[in-house]
Each structure stands twice: as C-alpha cells, then as structure tokens.
Design a protein around this motif. Structure first.
Motif, PDB file in Angstrom:
ATOM      1  N   THR A  45      -5.897  -0.697  -7.041  1.00  0.00           N
ATOM      2  CA  THR A  45      -4.757   0.122  -7.444  1.00  0.00           C
ATOM      3  C   THR A  45      -5.220   1.026  -8.574  1.00  0.00           C
ATOM      4  O   THR A  45      -5.856   0.559  -9.522  1.00  0.00           O
ATOM      5  N   MET A  92       0.838  -1.198   0.000  1.00  0.00           N
ATOM      6  CA  MET A  92       0.000   0.000   0.000  1.00  0.00           C
ATOM      7  C   MET A  92       0.872   1.246   0.000  1.00  0.00           C
ATOM      8  O   MET A  92       1.940   1.266   0.600  1.00  0.00           O
ATOM      9  N   PRO A 146      -3.771   6.293   0.806  1.00  0.00           N
ATOM     10  CA  PRO A 146      -3.546   5.739   2.143  1.00  0.00           C
ATOM     11  C   PRO A 146      -2.610   6.595   2.999  1.00  0.00           C
ATOM     12  O   PRO A 146      -2.222   6.177   4.081  1.00  0.00           O
ATOM     13  N   ARG A 161      -1.872   2.632  -4.425  1.00  0.00           N
ATOM     14  CA  ARG A 161      -2.170   1.230  -4.117  1.00  0.00           C
ATOM     15  C   ARG A 161      -2.884   1.179  -2.775  1.00  0.00           C
ATOM     16  O   ARG A 161      -2.343   1.590  -1.756  1.00  0.00           O
ATOM     17  N   GLY A 162      -4.103   0.665  -2.818  1.00  0.00           N
ATOM     18  CA  GLY A 162      -4.863   0.456  -1.599  1.00  0.00           C
ATOM     19  C   GLY A 162      -4.917  -1.020  -1.270  1.00  0.00           C
ATOM     20  O   GLY A 162      -4.251  -1.840  -1.906  1.00  0.00           O
TER      21      GLY A 162
END
Length: 143
Positions: free
Chosen positions: A65, A48, A109, A60-61
């Motif tokens: 993404t 992430m 994030p 990016r989670g």
C-alpha cells in the motif's frame, strides 16, 4: 468464483499430500495453512484499489500500500501496459499510472480490462477522469 478457488485449493492440497505423503497432523497443518493464505489473500484483493482524499491518493495493491500526498503527484495518465515473455511482448491493456514528482511512478490496480471495468469502458474513463480532476483541484488549492 469461490467454487473454482476451492477446487483449485483442494487439487493443490491433494497433490501436496500425495507428493509428500502427508497424513494426520501434517495434512491438517497444510489445510489450515492453505485456508489462512486464502482468507488473507481474499481480504487483500477485496481492499485493492485507489482511494482519494483531500490529502492525497492511496494505492492498495495485493502486497503493498502506498500513500502519496497530492503535492508529490506530478501527473496521472493512462499507460498501455504489456508483459514480456522472452522475446515476445504481450499487450495487456490500459492502466492508470501515477507519476511522482521525484521521477518515479506508481502502478495502480485500475485496469481497463479488469473485472470492475471489462464490460463498462465508460466507467473506467469516468474513474480516470475523476482521479485527474481531483489531482488538478488539489494543485489549485493553497498549501
């Protein structure tokens, strides 16, 4: 940290075993399933973040993404995040929000109270400023 996760998985596995009266192969399948989900989740959490390049920004989670070209990014700003619980609104701190040119937005994030920045607020501000600087530089570059 890993110890707590393993203890929680063991408790969940035990509760599931007792609830559904699993034994033998069924319990083994459950344990393998929990293990695979844990490994995949840990890998996704490890990856992430917000990654930048000359092309754009990749967010990016845990489940998704997204890659945005710099020309698709309108603005990068701080956002006071909050969560609603019924009628109550619970503030959760500052995050970085990417606003797209099409009017949408991408939540990153990057969270001021997250594990990476909790005791280092200067680092959060530095990362945010670096992201804004790279966006500004990309906007100045010829297409």
């Amino acid at each position: 940290m890993i110890g707590w996760e393993l203890v929680a998985l063991a408790i969940l596995g035990s509760a599931t075993e007792n609830l559904f009266r699993l034994a033998g192969t069924a319990f083994l399948a459950l344990a393998i399933g929990f293990g695979v989900v844990w490994v995949v989740g840990a890998f996704r959490i490890m990856r992430m973040g917000v990654y930048v390049s000359g092309y754009g920004v990749r967010v990016r989670g845990l489940f998704r993404t997204q890659t945005l070209a710099w020309q698709d990014v309108e603005h990068i700003r701080l956002h006071q995040a909050s969560h609603r619980l019924g009628r109550f609104e619970i503030p959760s701190g500052m995050t970085v929000l990417i606003e797209r040119r099409d009017g949408g937005h991408v939540q990153t994030p990057l969270w001021a109270q997250g594990i990476d920045f909790h005791r280092r607020p200067g680092l959060f501000r530095s990362v945010y400023q670096d992201l804004r600087d790279r966006h500004a530089l990309a906007r100045l570059a010829p297409a």
